[in-house]
Design a protein around this motif. Structure first.
Motif, PDB file in Angstrom:
ATOM      1  N   GLY A  33     -28.984  76.074  40.429  1.00 46.75           N
ATOM      2  CA  GLY A  33     -29.778  75.733  38.843  1.00 46.75           C
ATOM      3  C   GLY A  33     -31.286  75.480  39.078  1.00 46.75           C
ATOM      4  N   ALA A  34     -31.899  75.081  40.317  1.00 43.74           N
ATOM      5  CA  ALA A  34     -33.123  74.884  40.598  1.00 43.74           C
ATOM      6  C   ALA A  34     -33.646  76.139  40.935  1.00 43.74           C
ATOM      7  N   LEU A  35     -33.222  77.087  41.406  1.00 45.40           N
ATOM      8  CA  LEU A  35     -33.682  78.535  41.807  1.00 45.40           C
ATOM      9  C   LEU A  35     -34.048  79.087  40.338  1.00 45.40           C
ATOM     10  N   ILE A  36     -32.878  79.024  39.383  1.00 50.68           N
ATOM     11  CA  ILE A  36     -33.070  79.686  37.982  1.00 50.68           C
ATOM     12  C   ILE A  36     -34.203  78.986  37.285  1.00 50.68           C
ATOM     13  N   VAL A  37     -34.547  77.648  37.312  1.00 54.86           N
ATOM     14  CA  VAL A  37     -35.500  77.027  36.601  1.00 54.86           C
ATOM     15  C   VAL A  37     -36.801  77.441  37.221  1.00 54.86           C
ATOM     16  N   PHE A  38     -36.980  77.305  38.471  1.00 53.69           N
ATOM     17  CA  PHE A  38     -38.406  77.525  39.126  1.00 53.69           C
ATOM     18  C   PHE A  38     -38.774  78.952  39.088  1.00 53.69           C
ATOM     19  N   THR A  39     -37.582  79.877  39.062  1.00 54.23           N
ATOM     20  CA  THR A  39     -38.217  81.602  38.941  1.00 54.23           C
ATOM     21  C   THR A  39     -38.227  82.025  37.647  1.00 54.23           C
ATOM     22  N   GLU A  40     -37.889  81.012  36.746  1.00 52.53           N
ATOM     23  CA  GLU A  40     -37.674  81.793  35.468  1.00 52.53           C
ATOM     24  C   GLU A  40     -38.996  82.574  34.907  1.00 52.53           C
ATOM     25  N   SER A  41     -40.380  81.929  35.310  1.00 50.21           N
ATOM     26  CA  SER A  41     -41.417  82.813  34.701  1.00 50.21           C
ATOM     27  C   SER A  41     -42.186  82.810  36.087  1.00 50.21           C
ATOM     28  N   SER A  42     -42.110  83.173  37.034  1.00 52.56           N
ATOM     29  CA  SER A  42     -42.895  83.108  38.262  1.00 52.56           C
ATOM     30  C   SER A  42     -42.810  84.985  38.689  1.00 52.56           C
ATOM     31  N   ALA A  43     -43.777  85.183  39.708  1.00 53.22           N
ATOM     32  CA  ALA A  43     -43.862  86.503  40.135  1.00 53.22           C
ATOM     33  C   ALA A  43     -42.655  86.724  40.984  1.00 53.22           C
ATOM     34  N   VAL A  44     -42.151  85.729  41.402  1.00 53.74           N
ATOM     35  CA  VAL A  44     -40.856  85.920  42.372  1.00 53.74           C
ATOM     36  C   VAL A  44     -39.732  86.413  41.879  1.00 53.74           C
ATOM     37  N   ALA A  45     -39.581  86.347  40.575  1.00 58.52           N
ATOM     38  CA  ALA A  45     -38.314  86.780  39.902  1.00 58.52           C
ATOM     39  C   ALA A  45     -37.733  88.154  40.262  1.00 58.52           C
ATOM     40  N   PRO A  46     -38.538  89.049  40.093  1.00 60.93           N
ATOM     41  CA  PRO A  46     -38.047  90.228  40.814  1.00 60.93           C
ATOM     42  C   PRO A  46     -37.240  90.344  42.011  1.00 60.93           C
ATOM     43  N   PHE A  47     -37.878  89.575  42.935  1.00 59.81           N
ATOM     44  CA  PHE A  47     -37.137  89.615  44.093  1.00 59.81           C
ATOM     45  C   PHE A  47     -35.919  88.779  44.093  1.00 59.81           C
ATOM     46  N   ILE A  48     -35.772  87.690  43.401  1.00 63.84           N
ATOM     47  CA  ILE A  48     -34.665  86.947  43.273  1.00 63.84           C
ATOM     48  C   ILE A  48     -33.472  87.925  42.757  1.00 63.84           C
ATOM     49  N   TYR A  49     -33.862  88.360  41.658  1.00 66.44           N
ATOM     50  CA  TYR A  49     -32.751  89.342  41.059  1.00 66.44           C
ATOM     51  C   TYR A  49     -32.191  90.517  41.977  1.00 66.44           C
ATOM     52  N   ALA A  50     -32.957  90.797  42.901  1.00 70.06           N
ATOM     53  CA  ALA A  50     -32.819  91.748  43.824  1.00 70.06           C
ATOM     54  C   ALA A  50     -31.689  91.271  44.793  1.00 70.06           C
ATOM     55  N   LEU A  51     -31.666  90.026  44.848  1.00 68.82           N
ATOM     56  CA  LEU A  51     -30.528  89.611  45.710  1.00 68.82           C
ATOM     57  C   LEU A  51     -29.105  89.556  45.292  1.00 68.82           C
ATOM     58  N   PHE A  52     -29.107  89.410  43.885  1.00 74.75           N
ATOM     59  CA  PHE A  52     -27.832  89.421  43.162  1.00 74.75           C
ATOM     60  C   PHE A  52     -27.451  90.508  42.690  1.00 74.75           C
TER      61      PHE A  52
END
Length: 52
Positions: A33-52
């Protein structure tokens, strides 16, 4: 007992009911939940989505 925080009340529930197996499940859900909230509007989001 009315002034206890949610975390203290949850810990008491785990101790009394001997339900320590719930702790890792709750921690993983909170971290996701914290990962989703903190990466919602950041530049890290594309890298997080690549993990899943």
């Amino acid at each position: 007992m009315a002034n206890q925080s949610i975390i203290a009340e949850f810990w008491e529930f785990l101790k009394v009911g001997k339900r320590y197996w719930l702790l890792p499940i709750v921690l993983v859900l909170v971290l996701l939940g914290a990962l989703i909230v903190f990466t919602e509007s950041s530049a890290v989001a594309p890298f997080i989505y690549a993990l899943f």
